[in-house]
Design a protein around this motif. Structure first.
Motif, short mmCIF file in Angstrom:
data_model
loop_
_atom_site.label_atom_id
_atom_site.label_comp_id
_atom_site.label_asym_id
_atom_site.label_seq_id
_atom_site.Cartn_x
_atom_site.Cartn_y
_atom_site.Cartn_z
N ALA A 62 -8.57 -6.51 2.97
CA ALA A 62 -7.43 -7.20 3.07
C ALA A 62 -8.10 -8.13 4.45
O ALA A 62 -8.79 -7.68 5.27
CB ALA A 62 -6.78 -6.18 3.73
N ARG A 71 -11.86 -2.80 2.92
CA ARG A 71 -11.68 -2.88 1.20
C ARG A 71 -11.43 -4.26 0.85
O ARG A 71 -11.13 -4.30 -0.43
CB ARG A 71 -10.68 -1.80 0.73
CG ARG A 71 -11.02 -0.25 1.01
CD ARG A 71 -11.86 0.11 -0.08
NE ARG A 71 -12.06 1.47 0.35
CZ ARG A 71 -13.02 2.33 -0.27
NH1 ARG A 71 -13.95 1.96 -1.11
NH2 ARG A 71 -13.11 3.88 0.01
N LEU A 131 -6.50 -3.86 -4.10
CA LEU A 131 -7.27 -4.75 -2.85
C LEU A 131 -8.58 -5.22 -3.44
O LEU A 131 -8.60 -6.56 -3.31
CB LEU A 131 -7.69 -4.08 -1.60
CG LEU A 131 -6.47 -3.54 -0.75
CD1 LEU A 131 -7.08 -2.57 0.64
CD2 LEU A 131 -5.84 -4.86 0.09
N GLN A 174 1.03 5.36 0.72
CA GLN A 174 0.26 6.47 1.36
C GLN A 174 1.00 7.56 1.43
O GLN A 174 2.34 7.33 1.54
CB GLN A 174 -0.33 5.86 2.75
CG GLN A 174 1.02 5.34 3.74
CD GLN A 174 1.40 6.80 4.52
OE1 GLN A 174 0.73 7.73 4.72
NE2 GLN A 174 2.73 6.65 5.03
N VAL A 224 1.02 -1.13 -0.07
CA VAL A 224 0.04 -0.20 -0.05
C VAL A 224 0.79 1.25 0.20
O VAL A 224 1.84 1.41 0.85
CB VAL A 224 -0.76 -0.09 1.27
CG1 VAL A 224 -1.67 1.25 1.27
CG2 VAL A 224 -1.86 -1.20 1.19
N ALA A 228 -4.14 7.09 1.93
CA ALA A 228 -3.92 5.83 1.06
C ALA A 228 -4.01 6.36 -0.26
O ALA A 228 -5.06 6.98 -0.70
CB ALA A 228 -4.62 4.68 1.44
N LEU A 245 -8.07 -0.41 5.21
CA LEU A 245 -7.67 -1.64 4.33
C LEU A 245 -8.54 -2.89 4.36
O LEU A 245 -8.81 -3.69 3.63
CB LEU A 245 -6.18 -1.81 4.38
CG LEU A 245 -5.21 -0.62 4.11
CD1 LEU A 245 -3.68 -1.09 4.38
CD2 LEU A 245 -5.36 -0.44 2.65
N VAL A 284 -3.18 -6.98 7.74
CA VAL A 284 -2.37 -5.81 7.49
C VAL A 284 -1.05 -5.92 8.15
O VAL A 284 -1.20 -6.12 9.36
CB VAL A 284 -3.27 -4.59 8.09
CG1 VAL A 284 -2.38 -3.41 7.49
CG2 VAL A 284 -4.56 -4.53 7.10
N SER A 308 -4.03 2.00 -4.58
CA SER A 308 -3.80 0.61 -3.60
C SER A 308 -4.98 0.23 -3.21
O SER A 308 -5.21 -1.25 -3.15
CB SER A 308 -3.10 1.31 -2.42
OG SER A 308 -1.95 1.88 -2.60
N LEU A 309 -6.20 1.04 -2.94
CA LEU A 309 -7.34 0.49 -2.68
C LEU A 309 -8.00 -0.20 -3.82
O LEU A 309 -8.61 -1.46 -3.66
CB LEU A 309 -8.49 1.79 -2.24
CG LEU A 309 -7.78 2.45 -0.88
CD1 LEU A 309 -8.61 3.74 -0.81
CD2 LEU A 309 -7.56 1.60 0.15
N ALA A 325 -1.99 -6.75 3.30
CA ALA A 325 -1.62 -5.80 2.82
C ALA A 325 -0.46 -5.12 3.64
O ALA A 325 -0.39 -5.51 4.86
CB ALA A 325 -2.97 -4.62 3.12
N LEU A 334 1.38 -2.09 5.06
CA LEU A 334 1.24 -0.61 5.11
C LEU A 334 2.53 0.02 6.01
O LEU A 334 3.05 -0.34 7.07
CB LEU A 334 0.10 -0.37 5.83
CG LEU A 334 -0.45 1.17 6.36
CD1 LEU A 334 -0.49 1.88 5.03
CD2 LEU A 334 -1.51 1.24 7.19
#
Lengths: 377, 310
Positions: free
Chosen positions: A71, A69, A34, A21, A19, A26, A66, A74, A30-31, A50, A52
């Motif tokens: 994940a 969406r 996902l 950011q 990801v 973010a 995340l 994380v 990246s989103l 994910a 991060l």
């Protein structure tokens, strides 16, 4: 429910998204990734991870988002020295996590950050990487009598957009790709999704050391310093434009763009450009239309001296009307155009400006009536 | 030995940016063989940055390419513009390399030179558009990297005999903005087309190097570049008044690089092309307008009538 750390150990063979950011926000790509990672993982019967990396209180909110969406896990890597992206420490973190957890697929956004990071990670891991993919699928492959199941098909335009190539990495793991922003559909946010956030310990020492858990960073990873980062609001509103007037290689020079700009000003349009014109340094990247720039759907798109590569057409072929001006009658742009003018744009554009200023004036067949007598005819 | 050693990595590419009607096959696909081979545009920008630094510093600019024997042309083009030393990496063992195998060979070649203070290359090549070889070469060399550079702000050359001294500050383009970073030397930079307008070839240099052929020189020996040496052939005076020695096109194969065969070429490439689909262009359905006053006026009139323009 988002759970922090604990639970079962992370499984191998997952599908990961690294990801991106900036300042606690973010990156959209990246989103979007996902969403596709979720589909690929479901197809493969594995989970979505994910990675991060960053610093600050907003990072936790991103982690929760995340999970919402798509994940399942994380990997939360927070340290004040990691607040801003830098190639070397981020490579250490990502490569270290990949070595430890062995995902089968790792995806990155094809941004200036993702394209700086992913190749460095690929080199460190000696694995394959495909740049700028526009599609990802799962499929099989046979090579020298061997059958390879469930490979990642990494699909991208190549050769100036004249071919679409499907790339695979049959023998190396993870299979890695950078993916262009805007080509994958952003997944819906589901705040009720289950997932967990694993805080990865960061050990920061002057000299390099080995650690048993988490990632170790030393001064050698921080030799490059970020002095300044300036990100302006997008000044060029191509997406919202009713009319876009774009220039390409045929414009010929930086000065030549003045003509394109004049036409845009005259008809109330926004200036666009092909990648070749941007690469030539004639105009800023913000103006770029196409797969590597902005996708536009104006009422009228005027392509001046643009040959029309696949990448360019992908960014404008949904325009309501397309007018193409090019001196090469076989230029691919004419295949998507509604109106075509084969000719020198340096002559055609002034004619367009002149015709517009006289509001078309009924065309050549009916010259504008002289208004000198003041009365209606 | 000059104070600053700059290596520029370049590539000869098919001119995908100017696909003309002639390169189009009847089925609407591209005839790749019909595309002329050119100096990758952003590699020319990288060379220009190197030459600009040489204009201000005591520097040696070494240009290196990996490719078929015909790629010697981009090295000649580099000599025409002012490169001091050029190296051709050519060998069947290099064929079919993806970016990982390419960066492996390039990094070995840079090491064979004894490393560099600065490695420059174009951000990406127009045939593949991957932008991967720069960062991968940096990683293999253990150098920091600054990619997408649109401006070199400052360079302090390494102090004499002091390895690891010197620094570079450069600005890179990012989405909707820029970043300025500073790195110690050695460092690798990838340069974009925004950085500069490359200088043209010098007529004098073209006369000097036209048709120069590559010669295999497995050992690295640059004594021919030292005006004091017996091997040197002084061919002109540089802009600083110092003698300039005639360059050679040094050719290295995988043995010269002492490379691991398994990490080279197709064998050393994790990625494979599974399938290539030519993009077939649909027949034109555009309404053609004559490029004269009457035709254009009629078109504009129609667009206004339909409230497309207005």
């Amino acid at each position: 429910m988002v759970e922090t750390s604990g639970g079962a150990p992370v499984k191998r063979n997952d599908v990961w998204v690294v990801v991106e950011q900036h300042d606690g926000v973010a990156a959209e790509v990246s989103l979007e990734l996902l969403g596709r990672a979720r589909e690929l993982a479901d197809q493969l019967g594995v989970q979505v991870g994910a990675v991060l990396i960053g610093a600050g209180s907003a990072l936790k909110d991103i982690a929760t988002a995340l999970v919402a969406r798509g994940a399942d896990t994380v990997f939360f890597v927070a340290h004040s020295d990691l607040a801003h992206y830098l190639a070397q420490p981020y490579t250490q973190v990502v490569a270290g996590l990949i070595r430890e957890h062995e995902p089968q697929i790792v995806l990155y956004g094809a941004t200036t950050t993702g394209r700086d990071l992913a190749p460095r990670v690929a080199s460190a891991l000696r694995t394959g990487l495909t740049a700028d993919c526009t599609d990802l699928r799962i499929g099989d492959h046979s090579l020298k009598g061997e059958e390879y199941k469930d490979l990642l098909y990494q699909i991208r335009p190549a050769f100036g957009g004249n071919i679409i190539a499907t790339i695979i990495s049959p023998l190396h793991r993870p299979q890695m790709a950078t993916v262009r922003e805007g080509v994958m559909v952003m997944p819906e946010e589901d705040r009720r999704r289950d997932g967990r956030i694993i805080a990865v310990p960061v050990t920061r020492t002057p000299e390099p050391i080995k650690v048993r858990e988490g990632v170790a960073l030393s001064d050698a990873d921080f030799v490059v310093k970020l002095i300044k980062r300036v990100q302006e609001e997008k000044r060029v509103d191509l997406k919202g434009a009713r009319i876009v007037v774009s220039g390409g290689v045929g414009v010929g020079s930086r000065d030549g763009f003045a003509l394109v700009e004049e036409l845009a000003r005259t008809v109330g349009g926004v200036v666009g450009a092909s990648r070749a014109a941007v690469d030539a340094g004639w105009i800023a990247h913000d103006h770029q239309v196409g797969q590597t720039g902005t996708t536009v759907r104006p009422k009228l798109y005027i392509a001046c001296g643009i040959s029309g590569s696949v990448q360019h057409r992908a960014g404008m072929d949904q325009s309501a009307r397309i007018l193409a001006i090019n001196d090469d009658p076989l230029a691919p742009i004419f295949s998507v155009a509604h109106y075509g003018v084969v000719g020198d744009l340096h002559k055609v554009i002034p004619l367009l400006i002149q015709a517009y200023k006289t509001k078309g004036a009924g065309g050549a067949a009916a010259p504008a009536p002289a208004a000198a007598d003041g009365g209606a005819s | 030995m000059p104070q600053l050693r700059i290596v520029v990595l370049v590539k000869q590419v098919p001119d995908t940016a100017n696909v003309t009607g002639e390169a189009m096959k009847e089925d609407g696909t591209i005839n790749r063989a019909a595309l002329p081979a050119v100096f990758n545009p952003e590699d020319l920008n990288a060379l220009e940055e190197a030459l600009k630094l040489k204009d201000r510093h005591d520097a040696r600019v070494t240009v290196m390419t990996m490719g078929p024997p015909a790629a010697v042309q981009v090295l000649r083009d580099s000599l025409y513009r002012g490169a001091d030393e050029v190296i051709l990496l050519t060998d069947r063992a290099f064929a079919g390399a993806d970016t990982l195998a390419t960066s492996y060979a390039l990094s070995l070649a840079v090491r064979k030179l004894g490393g560099a203070d600065l490695v420059l290359c174009g951000r990406q090549a127009i045939d593949g558009d991957t932008a991967q070889v720069g960062p991968q070469t940096a990683e293999k060399l253990g150098y920091p990297q600054i990619t997408c550079v649109s401006r070199i702000d400052e360079l302090s050359a390494p102090a004499d005999g002091e390895a690891g001294s010197g620094a570079i500050t450069a600005t890179r383009s990012i989405e909707g903005g820029f970043e300025t970073l500073t790195s110690p030397l050695p460092c690798l930079l990838t340069v974009t087309g925004e950085a500069n307008d490359p200088r043209p070839a010098s007529v004098k240099m073209v006369m000097t190097y036209k048709g120069i052929a590559a010669e295999a020189m497995p050992e690295y020996d640059d004594s021919y570049l030292n005006p004091e040496s017996d091997d040197a052939e002084v061919c002109m005076l540089g802009r600083d008044g110092k003698p300039v020695c005639r360059a050679k096109v040094v050719q290295w194969d995988h043995e010269a690089l002492v490379a691991d065969r398994e990490a080279l070429g197709l064998r050393g490439s994790p990625t494979r092309v599974k399938e290539i689909e030519s993009v077939v262009l649909a027949q034109s359905e555009a309404r053609m307008v004559t490029p004269d006053e009457a035709g254009i006026a009629e078109l504009v009139h129609e667009l206004i009538e339909e409230h497309i323009l207005g």
